[in-house]
Design an enzyme around this catalytic site. Sequence first.
Site, PDB file in Angstrom:
ATOM      1  N   GLN A 186      41.653  45.841  39.640  1.00 45.20           N
ATOM      2  CA  GLN A 186      42.697  45.298  38.768  1.00 45.20           C
ATOM      3  C   GLN A 186      44.079  45.688  39.303  1.00 45.20           C
ATOM      4  O   GLN A 186      44.333  46.847  39.639  1.00 45.20           O
ATOM      5  CB  GLN A 186      42.506  45.823  37.333  1.00 45.20           C
ATOM      6  CG  GLN A 186      43.444  45.249  36.311  1.00 45.20           C
ATOM      7  CD  GLN A 186      43.200  43.761  36.003  1.00 45.20           C
ATOM      8  OE1 GLN A 186      42.110  43.239  36.209  1.00 45.20           O
ATOM      9  NE2 GLN A 186      44.227  43.087  35.526  1.00 45.20           N
ATOM     10  N   LYS A 190      36.808  41.078  30.885  1.00 38.49           N
ATOM     11  CA  LYS A 190      36.019  40.680  32.060  1.00 38.49           C
ATOM     12  C   LYS A 190      34.601  41.242  31.951  1.00 38.49           C
ATOM     13  O   LYS A 190      33.620  40.535  32.157  1.00 38.49           O
ATOM     14  CB  LYS A 190      36.706  41.175  33.341  1.00 38.49           C
ATOM     15  CG  LYS A 190      37.963  40.386  33.669  1.00 38.49           C
ATOM     16  CD  LYS A 190      38.833  41.036  34.737  1.00 38.49           C
ATOM     17  CE  LYS A 190      40.115  40.222  34.911  1.00 38.49           C
ATOM     18  NZ  LYS A 190      41.102  40.822  35.802  1.00 38.49           N
ATOM     19  N   ASP A 241      38.550  38.068  44.019  1.00 36.68           N
ATOM     20  CA  ASP A 241      39.962  37.744  43.785  1.00 36.68           C
ATOM     21  C   ASP A 241      40.521  36.848  44.896  1.00 36.68           C
ATOM     22  O   ASP A 241      41.648  36.367  44.772  1.00 36.68           O
ATOM     23  CB  ASP A 241      40.798  39.034  43.781  1.00 36.68           C
ATOM     24  CG  ASP A 241      41.168  39.478  42.387  1.00 36.68           C
ATOM     25  OD1 ASP A 241      41.257  38.623  41.496  1.00 36.68           O
ATOM     26  OD2 ASP A 241      41.385  40.692  42.204  1.00 36.68           O
TER      27      ASP A 241
END
Length: 302
Positions: A100, A56, A123
Amino acid sequence: MTTSGRAIDCKAFVARLRDEVATSVAALKTRHAVTPGLAVVLVGDDAASSVYVRNKGELAEAVGMHSVTHRLPADTSQEDLAALVRQLNADRSIHGILVQLPLPRGLNADAIIAEIDPNKDVDGLHVVNAGRLSAGLPGLVSCTPAGCMKLLRDEVGDLSGKHAVMVGRSNLMGKPMAQLLLAADCTVTIAHSRTRDLPAVCREADILVVAVGRPEMVKRDWIKPGAVVIDVGINRVPSRDPVKAAQGKTRLVGDVDFADALEAGATVTPVPGGVGLLTVIFLMQNTVKAACMIHGLDESSL
Ligand code: GUN
């Protein structure tokens, strides 16, 4: 054995999206003096998560974004993690925040997600964004479902009236994907571990999306001929070669038996080299979207 199906070329699709994102980032920088900034937070040292987080950060830099990665020890306290999220919420150089998952045992992920500014929640996990999606309002949508949807539109075109079966009901994938399919006028079935006669339910699908984390669960007779199958699973299993398997060698497979899907005449995403590639590029797209929302800019004009 005949193989009448087709693998979807996700690599070419992702390369195109990557160019689009890089163009948007360049336009934001030159025309609006805004450099989209992404902060990724990794707690603990899970090997797979470490790789995802590194990918990422690298892609964010490659498309011209400001990228920061916070690596915290596994024994980080709930309060320290929440404090970092609040600091990132207040940081004007950061437009997207991703913590994460999964978090190490002892940390409450829901409470941490609730701390993230919904406008920076790339997200799409904050209840405000989940609610916006359900209500059909603009907001940030979880990266993998957003990517799958774009892929489906590219492959199928108009999705209206198609029967879509989503196998899996997670907040990150199954639930938002079902909402997106519904918004595209599909007839949507959400199936899960308690669904009775799952193969028969899947066989009804014109569009079958599978995200359950069970290696090669979906077999040939689960798939309607001509269906489009999106395999979101990434599972590590022992190598096919018994000698290599004994040495601990592994391979990646999806939740769908790929060879079976081709035999069933499906159009199917491969694993590896499939949906996994989409997720990371959509994280970049969401960061651009968040930067536009925060600065009151029209993303479609970039
Ligand atoms: N772990 C696996 N996939 C994801 C994702 O899309 N977002 C976050 N935050 N964690 C993940």
